[in-house]
Write a protein that holds these residues in place. Structure first.
Motif, mmCIF file in Angstrom:
data_model
loop_
_atom_site.group_PDB
_atom_site.id
_atom_site.type_symbol
_atom_site.label_atom_id
_atom_site.label_comp_id
_atom_site.label_asym_id
_atom_site.label_seq_id
_atom_site.Cartn_x
_atom_site.Cartn_y
_atom_site.Cartn_z
ATOM 1 N N LEU A 143 0.740 -1.327 -0.079
ATOM 2 C CA LEU A 143 0.073 -0.014 -0.104
ATOM 3 C C LEU A 143 0.938 1.117 -0.203
ATOM 4 O O LEU A 143 1.552 1.587 0.894
ATOM 5 C CB LEU A 143 -0.954 -0.015 1.294
ATOM 6 C CG LEU A 143 -2.015 1.281 1.169
ATOM 7 C CD1 LEU A 143 -3.026 0.905 0.064
ATOM 8 C CD2 LEU A 143 -2.904 1.061 2.490
ATOM 9 N N PRO A 144 0.912 1.892 -0.969
ATOM 10 C CA PRO A 144 1.935 3.055 -1.175
ATOM 11 C C PRO A 144 1.239 4.350 -0.570
ATOM 12 O O PRO A 144 1.896 5.494 -0.389
ATOM 13 C CB PRO A 144 1.952 3.215 -2.771
ATOM 14 C CG PRO A 144 0.680 2.758 -3.487
ATOM 15 C CD PRO A 144 0.428 1.586 -2.439
ATOM 16 N N LEU A 145 0.019 4.329 -0.203
ATOM 17 C CA LEU A 145 -0.609 5.506 0.447
ATOM 18 C C LEU A 145 -0.547 5.565 2.078
ATOM 19 O O LEU A 145 -0.673 4.317 2.563
ATOM 20 C CB LEU A 145 -1.971 5.560 -0.320
ATOM 21 C CG LEU A 145 -2.138 5.396 -1.819
ATOM 22 C CD1 LEU A 145 -3.668 5.271 -2.065
ATOM 23 C CD2 LEU A 145 -1.430 6.683 -2.437
ATOM 24 N N ARG A 146 -0.719 6.735 2.403
ATOM 25 C CA ARG A 146 -1.015 6.731 4.069
ATOM 26 C C ARG A 146 -1.988 6.300 4.352
ATOM 27 O O ARG A 146 -3.104 6.654 3.900
ATOM 28 C CB ARG A 146 -0.477 8.177 4.427
ATOM 29 C CG ARG A 146 0.917 8.531 4.418
ATOM 30 C CD ARG A 146 0.947 9.806 5.261
ATOM 31 N NE ARG A 146 0.423 10.141 6.159
ATOM 32 C CZ ARG A 146 0.369 11.253 6.863
ATOM 33 N NH1 ARG A 146 0.521 12.146 6.416
ATOM 34 N NH2 ARG A 146 -0.067 11.146 8.236
ATOM 35 N N ARG A 147 -2.114 5.714 5.553
ATOM 36 C CA ARG A 147 -3.449 5.491 6.147
ATOM 37 C C ARG A 147 -3.875 6.128 7.131
ATOM 38 O O ARG A 147 -3.176 7.095 7.752
ATOM 39 C CB ARG A 147 -3.074 4.016 7.173
ATOM 40 C CG ARG A 147 -3.286 2.928 6.242
ATOM 41 C CD ARG A 147 -3.662 1.513 7.260
ATOM 42 N NE ARG A 147 -3.637 0.480 6.369
ATOM 43 C CZ ARG A 147 -2.556 -0.492 6.121
ATOM 44 N NH1 ARG A 147 -1.321 -0.443 6.290
ATOM 45 N NH2 ARG A 147 -2.774 -1.541 5.330
ATOM 46 N N HIS A 148 -5.283 6.645 7.255
ATOM 47 C CA HIS A 148 -5.882 7.505 8.257
ATOM 48 C C HIS A 148 -7.041 6.831 8.826
ATOM 49 O O HIS A 148 -8.059 6.838 8.106
ATOM 50 C CB HIS A 148 -6.462 8.743 7.305
ATOM 51 C CG HIS A 148 -5.367 9.359 6.712
ATOM 52 N ND1 HIS A 148 -4.777 10.472 7.085
ATOM 53 C CD2 HIS A 148 -4.922 9.497 5.217
ATOM 54 C CE1 HIS A 148 -3.806 10.767 6.306
ATOM 55 N NE2 HIS A 148 -4.140 10.117 5.148
ATOM 56 N N LEU A 149 -6.863 6.542 10.013
ATOM 57 C CA LEU A 149 -7.802 5.754 10.683
ATOM 58 C C LEU A 149 -8.592 6.679 11.728
ATOM 59 O O LEU A 149 -8.036 7.593 12.191
ATOM 60 C CB LEU A 149 -7.343 4.521 11.579
ATOM 61 C CG LEU A 149 -6.303 3.558 10.888
ATOM 62 C CD1 LEU A 149 -5.864 2.394 11.518
ATOM 63 C CD2 LEU A 149 -7.149 2.984 9.811
ATOM 64 N N SER A 150 -9.822 6.304 11.854
ATOM 65 C CA SER A 150 -10.577 7.184 12.712
ATOM 66 C C SER A 150 -10.503 7.182 14.287
ATOM 67 O O SER A 150 -10.435 8.008 14.919
ATOM 68 C CB SER A 150 -11.987 7.089 12.451
ATOM 69 O OG SER A 150 -12.728 5.816 12.674
ATOM 70 N N GLY A 151 -10.201 5.671 14.732
ATOM 71 C CA GLY A 151 -10.100 5.641 16.103
ATOM 72 C C GLY A 151 -11.349 5.986 16.863
ATOM 73 O O GLY A 151 -11.152 6.163 18.009
ATOM 74 N N ASP A 152 -12.565 5.858 16.257
ATOM 75 C CA ASP A 152 -13.734 6.132 17.241
ATOM 76 C C ASP A 152 -13.824 5.210 18.482
ATOM 77 O O ASP A 152 -13.651 4.079 18.262
ATOM 78 C CB ASP A 152 -15.028 5.839 16.312
ATOM 79 C CG ASP A 152 -14.947 6.868 15.267
ATOM 80 O OD1 ASP A 152 -14.221 7.851 15.164
ATOM 81 O OD2 ASP A 152 -15.594 6.551 13.955
ATOM 82 N N ALA A 153 -14.510 5.688 19.534
ATOM 83 C CA ALA A 153 -14.408 4.982 20.760
ATOM 84 C C ALA A 153 -15.644 4.155 20.596
ATOM 85 O O ALA A 153 -16.740 4.143 19.844
ATOM 86 C CB ALA A 153 -14.711 6.001 21.954
#
Length: 605
Positions: A143-153
């Motif tokens: 995966l050449p792209l950055r990950r963006h995770l929401s981390g919702d509670a």
């Protein structure tokens, strides 16, 4: 993407395909295909044996084309089009795997993975995840792209777990909850690039009227939705030398557990499962069929008493039908949405809870065992059973819960694998006594109409003193969403109705409210098809297995030596030695509950 106007017009004109409709000829991957008009490109390709990958698509439920994985190239149209919701046109030329299509699919999956927690080894859906399979098939090895995770509670003590870091925004959970179960628990929240799936109205899940049916779990293509994992609690009890750890296996589990191991129903018997569970470490293996028969004795007697009171009339005579209480998802639904009917729900506990109550009293006495040292585990096809076992009204004489731990079929399979047991290599063994015997009537509790069928068999006996033909009430069987029949019990007409799926239950209850129908006895199961289609069952993406599993249960009933609950020798012994008779004071204390003794969010105090 915006579809070409001619394709969009074809989609808007879509109508159900009828016999005699004209056909359309097109070319798909250099192959001439002829299909009825108003066929989607996806279905046309499948008819020609050409596979187009999908992710968000579920037939007649979710055909929104949001994931863009099923895109194809249509000559004469600049943009790629979603094959799942665009319809064929005469002369259309389609390419399903051109370089343009392949690159687009790969990029779409890579973009999904940038917002996906891809810790596959620790995910419950690893090996059974549509996104994982797609990434593998499209050769996405980096995966050449950055990950963006929401981390919702999330409250991880709640029986239903949502992990938005694994959500692909396919909207399947929204659709099944809204269209099939009519609860609307899930919705899209936020906007634009921040759009996510969450609890509607930005509420906490515990504040909603969620029935915990788990249909969102079984329709999710990834691990974004799952049940709370309680396997370690069961393993800890097994390892405790002071605990006598027993497990009860629900009727519908016998029709599905083998699916997790590739075993046919003829091989995946309850006896083989008993042997497997002993190797996992359970000291006693019992059958919830025993307490299903017990439920029929209590609920059937309750029904007859209610009908006699109605016939006698008077100001105190009950009005309306009595509803079954075996399904905790249904009980949660009626309490949260139609509280005026709660008083008409049977006070009988579910078979799961009756089993726990008997295990920690009669069974403990038989073995001269301290009830505090009895750890009762349930193997259930259900998520709502986890919440039911924790209710304050489900506490027994010992002051502890009737049932200590509830496992779904998926959790049970994980325990078996963690114990390195190969079910195919284990020889079947009988269940333990005295709580291991169940009748054919009990087996069908797991299928829609089964509780009604079993109850009527024994009700007929309780009224006449004679057994009916065990198939006399077969008209309550089937997969119709809302079925009604009137039967004659020794001159007394009994008006019955059966509904499965909460959308059908809502229609039935609305009709009762409007005075359009009237019944004596109503069976409701929250999940489509009944427990065989439960939210805790094995997941086969895009496939509905309830009808097939239900046929397994009806077949077991047909071949059973004993097909009437009142003829179960273990149940007879339980009444003779311990309970006395149905609806006795002891039976009322142990096997019945106050359905108003706990509240759903928003339920009037």
């Amino acid at each position: 993407m915006v579809d070409n106007s001619i394709v969009r017009a074809a989609r808007a004109a879509a109508t159900p395909v009828l016999a005699g409709d004209k056909t359309v000829r097109l070319i798909i991957d250099n192959r001439e295909v002829e299909v009825p008009e108003h066929t989607t490109i996806l279905d046309a390709a499948r008819a020609a044996g050409i596979s187009i990958p999908t992710l968000c698509y579920l037939r007649e439920l979710n055909e929104v084309g949001s994931c863009r994985v099923c895109v194809v190239e249509v000559e004469g149209i600049d943009q790629l089009v979603a094959s799942c919701n665009n319809y064929v046109l005469d002369g259309m030329v389609v390419h399903t795997n051109s370089e343009k299509v392949r690159r687009a699919r790969r990029m779409n999956v890579e973009l999904l993975l940038t917002q996906h927690d891809a810790t596959c080894p620790s995910c419950v859906r690893s090996g059974n995840c549509a996104l994982q399979s797609l990434a593998n098939d499209l050769n996405v090895y980096h995966l050449p792209l950055r990950r963006h995770l929401s981390g919702d509670a999330w409250d991880y003590s709640y029986p239903l777990i949502r992990d938005n870091d694994k959500c692909v925004k396919c909207m399947r959970c929204i659709q099944v909850c809204e269209k099939v179960q009519t609860l609307g628990i899930w919705d899209l929240v936020s906007r634009a690039s921040h759009t996510a799936v969450g609890v509607s109205g930005s509420r906490d899940i515990a504040e909603t009227s969620c029935a915990l049916c788990g249909q969102c779990v079984t329709h999710c293509p990834t691990g974004a939705l799952r049940e709370r994992d309680d396997t370690e609690r069961a393993f800890e009890a097994i390892a405790d030398p002071k605990k006598a750890t027993l497990i009860q296996v629900a009727p519908a589990v016998r029709a599905s557990w083998g699916e997790e191991f590739g075993l046919d129903p003829e091989v995946a018997t309850i006896e083989r499962l008993a042997a497997v569970l002993r190797r996992v470490g359970f000291e006693y293996v019992f059958d919830t069929d025993f307490s299903a028969d017990l439920t029929i004795m209590e609920e059937g007697s309750e029904l007859l008493a209610r009908m006699q009171a109605k016939a006698a009339g008077g100001s105190s005579a009950p009005h309306g039908p009595m509803f079954t209480s075996c399904c905790p998802g249904w009980v949660r639904f009626v309490k949260g949405n139609y509280p005026q009917f709660v008083g008409q729900v049977s006070t009988s506990k579910s078979p799961q809870q009756m089993f726990g109550a008997i295990a920690k009293t009669w069974f403990a006495q038989v073995l001269d065992m301290d009830p505090h040292n009895v750890f009762c585990v349930s193997a259930m096809p259900c998520v709502a059973k986890k919440a039911e076992a924790a209710l304050p009204t489900m506490v027994g004489q010992s002051g502890e819960p009737d049932v200590d731990c509830v496992l779904t079929v998926r959790e049970l399979a994980r325990m078996i694998r963690a114990s390195h047991v190969d079910p195919a290599k284990v020889e079947p063994e009988p269940l333990d006594a005295p709580l291991g015997f169940g009748t054919g009537a009990a087996v069908v509790f797991g299928a829609t109409g089964g509780v009604m069928d079993a109850a009527l068999r024994s009700a007929y006996y309780l009224v006449t003193g004679e057994n009916p033909d065990p198939d006399a009430f077969s008209e309550v069987r089937g997969m119709g969403g809302w079925r009604e029949r009137t039967f004659d019990l020794a001159g007394t007409p009994v008006r019955t109705a059966v509904a499965h799926g909460l959308g059908n239950a809502r229609k039935l209850l609305d009709a009762l409210v409007a005075g359009e129908v009237d019944y004596d006895f109503v069976e409701v199961m929250a999940c489509p098809g009944g427990c065989v289609g439960g939210g805790g069952q094995p997941i086969h993406d895009g496939l509905e297995m309830a009808a097939e599993r239900g046929q397994v249960l009806w077949g077991l009933d047909a071949g059973a030596k004993v097909r009437f609950s009142h003829e179960n020798p273990s149940v007879q012994a339980c009444y003779h030695d311990f309970l006395g008779e149905p609806l006795s004071d002891r039976a009322e204390e142990l096997l019945h509950t106050d359905q108003s003794g706990w509240k759903m969010p928003g339920e009037p105090a």
